[in-house]
Design a protein around this motif. Sequence first.
Motif, PDB file in Angstrom:
ATOM      1  N   ILE A   3       0.850  -1.187   0.000  1.00 18.50           N
ATOM      2  CA  ILE A   3       0.000   0.000   0.000  1.00 18.50           C
ATOM      3  C   ILE A   3       0.885   1.236   0.000  1.00 18.50           C
ATOM      4  O   ILE A   3       2.111   1.141   0.100  1.00 18.50           O
ATOM      5  CB  ILE A   3      -0.923   0.025   1.232  1.00 18.50           C
ATOM      6  CG1 ILE A   3      -0.067   0.046   2.517  1.00 18.50           C
ATOM      7  CG2 ILE A   3      -1.872  -1.163   1.227  1.00 18.50           C
ATOM      8  CD1 ILE A   3      -0.847   0.321   3.776  1.00 18.50           C
ATOM      9  N   GLN A   4       0.265   2.411  -0.093  1.00 20.23           N
ATOM     10  CA  GLN A   4       1.021   3.658  -0.040  1.00 20.23           C
ATOM     11  C   GLN A   4       0.475   4.544   1.072  1.00 20.23           C
ATOM     12  O   GLN A   4      -0.737   4.701   1.223  1.00 20.23           O
ATOM     13  CB  GLN A   4       0.959   4.404  -1.370  1.00 20.23           C
ATOM     14  CG  GLN A   4       1.925   5.589  -1.437  1.00 20.23           C
ATOM     15  CD  GLN A   4       2.007   6.204  -2.817  1.00 20.23           C
ATOM     16  OE1 GLN A   4       1.165   7.024  -3.166  1.00 20.23           O
ATOM     17  NE2 GLN A   4       3.004   5.806  -3.598  1.00 20.23           N
ATOM     18  N   LYS A  16       0.697  -3.723   3.962  1.00 22.29           N
ATOM     19  CA  LYS A  16      -0.526  -3.442   4.703  1.00 22.29           C
ATOM     20  C   LYS A  16      -0.504  -4.140   6.062  1.00 22.29           C
ATOM     21  O   LYS A  16      -0.191  -5.317   6.165  1.00 22.29           O
ATOM     22  CB  LYS A  16      -1.750  -3.915   3.913  1.00 22.29           C
ATOM     23  CG  LYS A  16      -3.081  -3.616   4.601  1.00 22.29           C
ATOM     24  CD  LYS A  16      -4.257  -4.111   3.781  1.00 22.29           C
ATOM     25  CE  LYS A  16      -5.578  -3.828   4.493  1.00 22.29           C
ATOM     26  NZ  LYS A  16      -6.742  -4.327   3.713  1.00 22.29           N
ATOM     27  N   HIS A  67      -3.788   1.850   3.621  1.00 20.48           N
ATOM     28  CA  HIS A  67      -3.618   2.624   2.389  1.00 20.48           C
ATOM     29  C   HIS A  67      -4.190   4.037   2.549  1.00 20.48           C
ATOM     30  O   HIS A  67      -5.287   4.227   3.075  1.00 20.48           O
ATOM     31  CB  HIS A  67      -4.313   1.927   1.220  1.00 20.48           C
ATOM     32  CG  HIS A  67      -4.112   2.642  -0.082  1.00 20.48           C
ATOM     33  ND1 HIS A  67      -2.893   2.691  -0.728  1.00 20.48           N
ATOM     34  CD2 HIS A  67      -4.981   3.366  -0.852  1.00 20.48           C
ATOM     35  CE1 HIS A  67      -3.010   3.394  -1.836  1.00 20.48           C
ATOM     36  NE2 HIS A  67      -4.262   3.812  -1.937  1.00 20.48           N
TER      37      HIS A  67
END
Length: 234
Positions: A3-4, A16, A67
Amino acid sequence: MVIQIKIDGKNINARKGANLVDVALENGIYIPTLCYLKGEPCLGTCRVCSVKVDGATAAACTVPVLHGMEVEVNEPEVADMRKALVESLFAEGAHNCPSCEKSGRCDLQAVGYEVGMMVSRFEYRFTPRQRDYGSEKILLERDRCIFCQRCVEFVRDEETGKKIFSISGRGPKARIEINVELANKMSAVEVTRAVNLCPVGTIVEKKVGFNQPIGRRKFDIKSIRERALEGETK
């Protein structure tokens, strides 16, 4: 799943659910901690790792990354909060660094330097808590305890799995306790591990004292920030 998230405006890819403290360190961002140990269950007792997550204050060691999360580590308000928390720990106990066996190896002392503490904004209490000399191998300097609970949760008798340390009482009457029978069974390696797990000078190995000269102590050689960023664990 990758994720970012954003930390202080920096875009970061992370797994995550990974711990926020670990993700930050992996990306060169230091968040002070006193109770957290990588790879161990989160305690969340000291709150020294407080940051802002999507605008709300949270202890970073309790936060699994998601995220789109936006984290502020060095925002002035939360940075001062961390400093105040460290100052309150110094004010609540009896932390006379020059005369402490843990000086130069003490996480609280080292984090105090990192947050820029010179003197506490809070009145010093010097709460008197009786020392415990009962164990043949360990002295408990109770008035230095910050109740992080590392020793309570992570130091156990190898044969039975029973806890060697515990906390009795509540509020200002709280104090750390030791099971003398189990403590006397500890090997030299186990005693050293318990001493090193303690972020202050509460757990002291008897007959050792000041065994490292100034200039060669743990944080004389490398700061707590440098050690954390290099992935060093207890």
